[in-house]
Design a protein around this motif. Structure first.
Motif, mmCIF file in Angstrom:
data_model
loop_
_atom_site.group_PDB
_atom_site.id
_atom_site.type_symbol
_atom_site.label_atom_id
_atom_site.label_comp_id
_atom_site.label_asym_id
_atom_site.label_seq_id
_atom_site.Cartn_x
_atom_site.Cartn_y
_atom_site.Cartn_z
ATOM 1 N N HIS A 19 0.815 -1.275 0.015
ATOM 2 C CA HIS A 19 -0.047 0.038 0.016
ATOM 3 C C HIS A 19 0.923 1.326 -0.004
ATOM 4 C CE1 HIS A 19 -3.151 2.602 1.623
ATOM 5 N NE2 HIS A 19 -2.524 2.997 2.437
ATOM 6 N N HIS A 31 -3.850 1.153 -4.392
ATOM 7 C CA HIS A 31 -3.586 1.764 -3.050
ATOM 8 C C HIS A 31 -4.837 1.521 -2.270
ATOM 9 C CE1 HIS A 31 -1.734 4.606 -0.299
ATOM 10 N NE2 HIS A 31 -3.088 5.228 -0.095
ATOM 11 N N LEU A 34 -5.640 -2.221 -1.615
ATOM 12 C CA LEU A 34 -4.653 -2.523 -0.407
ATOM 13 C C LEU A 34 -5.328 -2.202 1.213
ATOM 14 C CD1 LEU A 34 -1.540 -2.428 -2.519
ATOM 15 C CD2 LEU A 34 -2.566 -4.544 -1.777
ATOM 16 N N GLY A 35 -5.643 -0.922 0.982
ATOM 17 C CA GLY A 35 -6.052 -0.297 2.366
ATOM 18 C C GLY A 35 -7.206 -0.883 2.914
#
Length: 123
Positions: A19, A31, A34-35
């Motif tokens: 991330h 991003h 993945l968060g």
């Protein structure tokens, strides 16, 4: 369970590492995906491990190898593909066959494949 829990706990940190480092085309959607993964997986792991420990007793977390710092999207997709395969194998453990444990593992698999889908298709 020890191996599965250790792998999943490591995956949370690995996803957070990816991330922070992802860049290039598709990096914003990666991003975000993945968060969502690292924000979500911790609670699911907690429920799975606590339910297991309630039935079988405490587990011992096993060492897991270091973090992958190759934050290219192709590598991240490969990581999630390997995670899906590893969880599919580890969930076959005899002590994990109770439906309530399998339900938690199903939720984990759903999160893994959903993350992989976003990484592949939301570039």
């Amino acid at each position: 369970m020890e191996q599965l829990a250790s792998l999943l706990l490591h995956s949370r940190t690995q996803a957070h590492t990816f991330h922070f480092g992802v860049k290039g085309i598709g990096s914003h959607s990666a991003h975000l995906a993945l968060g969502i993964y690292y924000d979500s997986i911790g609670g699911i792991i907690d429920g799975l491990v606590e339910a297991y420990q309630g039935q079988y007793g405490l587990i011992k977390i096993q060492p897991v190898s270091g973090l992958d710092t190759n934050c290219e999207i192709k590598n991240i997709i490969n990581y999630f593909d390997k995670m899906c395969k590893a969880v599919a194998k580890l969930r076959q453990d005899e002590k994990l066959q109770m439906s309530w444990l399998q339900n938690d593992i199903d939720t984990i698999v759903t999160l893994l494949y959903s993350t992989k889908y976003k990484l592949v298709n939301h570039q």
